[in-house]
Design a protein around this motif. Sequence first.
Motif, mmCIF file in Angstrom:
data_model
loop_
_atom_site.group_PDB
_atom_site.id
_atom_site.type_symbol
_atom_site.label_atom_id
_atom_site.label_comp_id
_atom_site.label_asym_id
_atom_site.label_seq_id
_atom_site.Cartn_x
_atom_site.Cartn_y
_atom_site.Cartn_z
ATOM 1 N N UNK A 99 -27.811 28.192 -6.141
ATOM 2 C CA UNK A 99 -28.112 28.896 -4.895
ATOM 3 C C UNK A 99 -26.893 29.616 -4.322
ATOM 4 N N UNK A 100 -27.113 30.323 -3.210
ATOM 5 C CA UNK A 100 -26.014 31.046 -2.567
ATOM 6 C C UNK A 100 -24.938 30.093 -2.052
ATOM 7 N N UNK A 101 -25.334 28.921 -1.592
ATOM 8 C CA UNK A 101 -24.347 27.927 -1.141
ATOM 9 C C UNK A 101 -23.432 27.511 -2.293
ATOM 10 N N UNK A 102 -24.031 27.343 -3.476
ATOM 11 C CA UNK A 102 -23.237 26.952 -4.644
ATOM 12 C C UNK A 102 -22.298 28.073 -5.066
ATOM 13 N N UNK A 103 -22.762 29.324 -4.930
ATOM 14 C CA UNK A 103 -21.889 30.463 -5.238
ATOM 15 C C UNK A 103 -20.665 30.451 -4.323
ATOM 16 N N UNK A 104 -20.916 30.319 -3.020
ATOM 17 C CA UNK A 104 -19.814 30.322 -2.049
ATOM 18 C C UNK A 104 -18.873 29.145 -2.266
ATOM 19 N N UNK A 105 -19.453 27.986 -2.566
ATOM 20 C CA UNK A 105 -18.643 26.786 -2.779
ATOM 21 C C UNK A 105 -17.761 26.934 -4.018
ATOM 22 N N UNK A 106 -18.331 27.478 -5.092
ATOM 23 C CA UNK A 106 -17.587 27.601 -6.342
ATOM 24 C C UNK A 106 -16.531 28.696 -6.276
ATOM 25 N N UNK A 107 -16.823 29.783 -5.547
ATOM 26 C CA UNK A 107 -15.860 30.878 -5.417
ATOM 27 C C UNK A 107 -14.888 30.664 -4.247
ATOM 28 N N UNK A 108 -15.106 29.587 -3.497
ATOM 29 C CA UNK A 108 -14.211 29.200 -2.397
ATOM 30 C C UNK A 108 -14.095 30.267 -1.315
#
Length: 259
Positions: A99-108
């Motif tokens: 999801x978008x949350x995982x994208x933001x979390x992984x890309x910091x």
Amino acid sequence: MKIAVIGAGNMGGALIRGWAKSGKVEAICVADKSQQVLSTLKAEYPQLSVTSDNKEAVRGADIVILAVKPWLMPLVLEEIRRSVDPKKQIIVSDAANFTTDKLAETLHTGGEYAYVIPNIAAEFGASMSFIASGVQTSKESLEAVERLYKLVGDTLVVTENLVAPGMMMASCGIAYVMRYIRAQMEGGCEMGFYPQQAKQIALQTMQGAVSLLRETGLHPEAAIDKVTTPGGVTIKGLNELDHAGFNSAVIRSLKAGLK
């Protein structure tokens, strides 16, 4: 619009071919680790730019499409983390449950993110794509993503919690529909048709049902009433489907992937 697509497997390849056929995307750069896959795509669509370097692919792209397996997403995102700018580029996950949350979390970092699940009919402009945006994604960016996926079929903008059910209905669901077609073909063969004839009949029947519902706007049950007469052969077949738990089996198959 310039897009980069990382991953040219079944799903990524279908999207790339669909966008290339549309002729409405300014530039498409494709990244994949398989040189054979890249060579095949380049031979089919010379206008594509191809590379095995993910970092090179994303530079200068307006939209970055991540069409890799979910378990590969963290590796790919770590590889391109210093080459993308989610505040200036739209980063799209086509990976199930990433999801978008995982994208933001992984890309910091926060930024413009979208979570999209299409299906392999994108190659023929017949996908059903479910689009969800991140909390920081602008209306303009969401509309840009929707325009892009509309080039390869129908779209539906939903909240992220509905992307997975949409995936079960349209992405996994395309396989379930094919299983029904196969069963109809097998029945046709048992009744005397050759396999290719049975396939022709099954496909045209499916197309006829879809066209009827699209053109008339009828609910399926209302359309069924048009071909079901008291004591006729259609109601006998429908009752056999009910006796075998057809409706329940379809619903259970759709919900199975959500457990």
